[in-house]
Design an enzyme around this catalytic site. Structure first.
Site, short mmCIF file in Angstrom:
data_model
loop_
_atom_site.label_atom_id
_atom_site.label_comp_id
_atom_site.label_asym_id
_atom_site.label_seq_id
_atom_site.Cartn_x
_atom_site.Cartn_y
_atom_site.Cartn_z
N LYS A 64 0.91 -1.23 -0.05
CA LYS A 64 -0.08 -0.05 -0.07
C LYS A 64 0.94 1.29 0.28
O LYS A 64 0.34 2.14 -0.57
CB LYS A 64 -0.96 -0.07 1.10
CG LYS A 64 -2.00 -1.22 1.24
CD LYS A 64 -3.18 -0.72 2.11
CE LYS A 64 -4.25 -1.75 2.20
NZ LYS A 64 -5.36 -1.82 3.28
N ASN A 85 -4.64 2.11 -1.67
CA ASN A 85 -5.00 0.71 -1.82
C ASN A 85 -5.68 0.49 -3.25
O ASN A 85 -6.36 -0.41 -3.59
CB ASN A 85 -6.18 0.49 -0.87
CG ASN A 85 -7.48 0.92 -1.05
OD1 ASN A 85 -7.64 1.99 -1.27
ND2 ASN A 85 -8.65 0.34 -0.55
N ASP A 100 -10.00 2.93 1.75
CA ASP A 100 -10.15 2.35 2.84
C ASP A 100 -10.71 3.38 3.75
O ASP A 100 -11.56 2.84 4.60
CB ASP A 100 -8.85 2.00 3.48
CG ASP A 100 -8.38 0.54 3.06
OD1 ASP A 100 -9.24 -0.28 2.35
OD2 ASP A 100 -7.32 0.19 3.01
N ALA A 124 -0.88 -0.67 14.38
CA ALA A 124 -0.19 0.67 13.93
C ALA A 124 0.03 0.36 12.48
O ALA A 124 1.12 1.11 12.23
CB ALA A 124 1.11 0.68 14.83
N GLY A 125 -0.18 -0.36 11.97
CA GLY A 125 0.17 -0.45 10.19
C GLY A 125 -0.72 0.36 9.42
O GLY A 125 -1.40 1.56 9.81
N GLY A 231 -14.97 -6.73 9.17
CA GLY A 231 -13.98 -6.77 8.11
C GLY A 231 -14.76 -6.61 6.82
O GLY A 231 -14.34 -6.11 5.66
#
Length: 270
Positions: A64, A85, A100, A124-125, A231
């Site tokens: 990404k 993305n 996103d 934390a990504g 999700g």
């Protein structure tokens, strides 16, 4: 026209099921959508080899951030997130976007109409960065990031703090620190969702579990009496935005959602 989702690993992706269902519902018989494994460092070679039959790419981990430099134009939300993305391919160039962020906003609002003044993100990504920004878009004035290695969360914290509304961002320990705010977003693996962590999430009015497989996760199971955003909700809303960007047509949201639900049900039955 050809489209695909790129990432590594990629066999788990539901994106082909969603986009193909969208094409079928819209009568786009000449369109295809595949899943292609592209490891870190490989996206430039893949993109630069594409011919004029390609229209769009969905991009997932670990690509990404890498894909941004391949774009001739970057949207403000992708620039803000520091990750894309989506790559729309046309004769005029390549547009990088981040669906996103608006997809997360739409997913939350579909399940919860209440206020969002503060929130906690587990992890934390890149997904933590985009969902953290989405929480700010929803009204959060402060965001807490809880990471397994807090020292690695600096980049994500800086991304969220750079939002024009200047939210307060605090970084803490996933193993120790409290979960605060109306919304808790989990971007960590199911195996990291310990009994203690799930208990600390108990006061949040909204549980946003960014995973769709495996399902249910320990955190999603704890949300029986609260608003639960899954999700798949996020995936469907961000994919619907991509569908429109790639095809120029309104997305058949419910048909895409049904295809995702069917694919998950088939997996769980194996």
């Amino acid at each position: 026209m050809r489209c695909a989702v790129l990432g590594d690993p990629i066999t788990h992706s539901l994106s082909p099921a969603l986009h193909r269902a969208g094409y079928a519902a819209a009568g786009l018989t000449g369109w295809s959508y595949d899943a292609v494994r592209v490891p870190a460092g490989g996206v430039r070679g893949f993109v630069e080899a594409l011919d004029a039959t390609w229209r769009g790419l969905s991009v997932t981990a670990p690509l990404k951030r890498e894909v941004l430099v391949l774009a001739t134009e970057v949207t403000e939300r992708a620039r803000l997130a520091g990750a894309a993305n989506t790559l729309v391919i046309g004769p005029e160039g390549r547009l990088a976007d981040n669906t996103d962020l608006p997809g997360a906003v739409a997913a939350v609002r579909e399940r919860y109409a209440g206020p969002v003044t503060s929130a906690t993100v587990l992890g934390a990504g890149a997904t933590a960065a985009s969902t953290g920004l989405a929480l700010v878009e929803l009204g959060a004035r402060s965001v807490t990031l809880l990471a397994r290695s807090p020292e690695r969360a600096a980049e994500t914290a800086a991304v969220i703090a750079a939002h024009p509304s200047a939210p307060r961002v605090r970084v803490g320990s996933l193993a120790l620190d409290p979960v605060v705010g109306e919304v808790v977003v989990s971007t960590v693996p199911a195996q990291a969702q310990t009994e203690d962590l799930v208990a600390r999430c108990g006061a949040a009015a909204v549980v946003f579990e960014a995973l769709y497989a495996p399902w249910p996760t320990p955190l999603s199971r704890s949300a029986a009496d609260r608003a639960l955003v899954g999700g798949l909700d996020l995936l469907v809303h961000q994919a619907a935005l991509q569908f429109t960007m790639f095809t120029g047509l309104p997305a058949p949201l419910e048909q895409m959602r049904a295809a995702g639900e069917q694919a998950l049900a088939e997996r769980s039955a194996r």
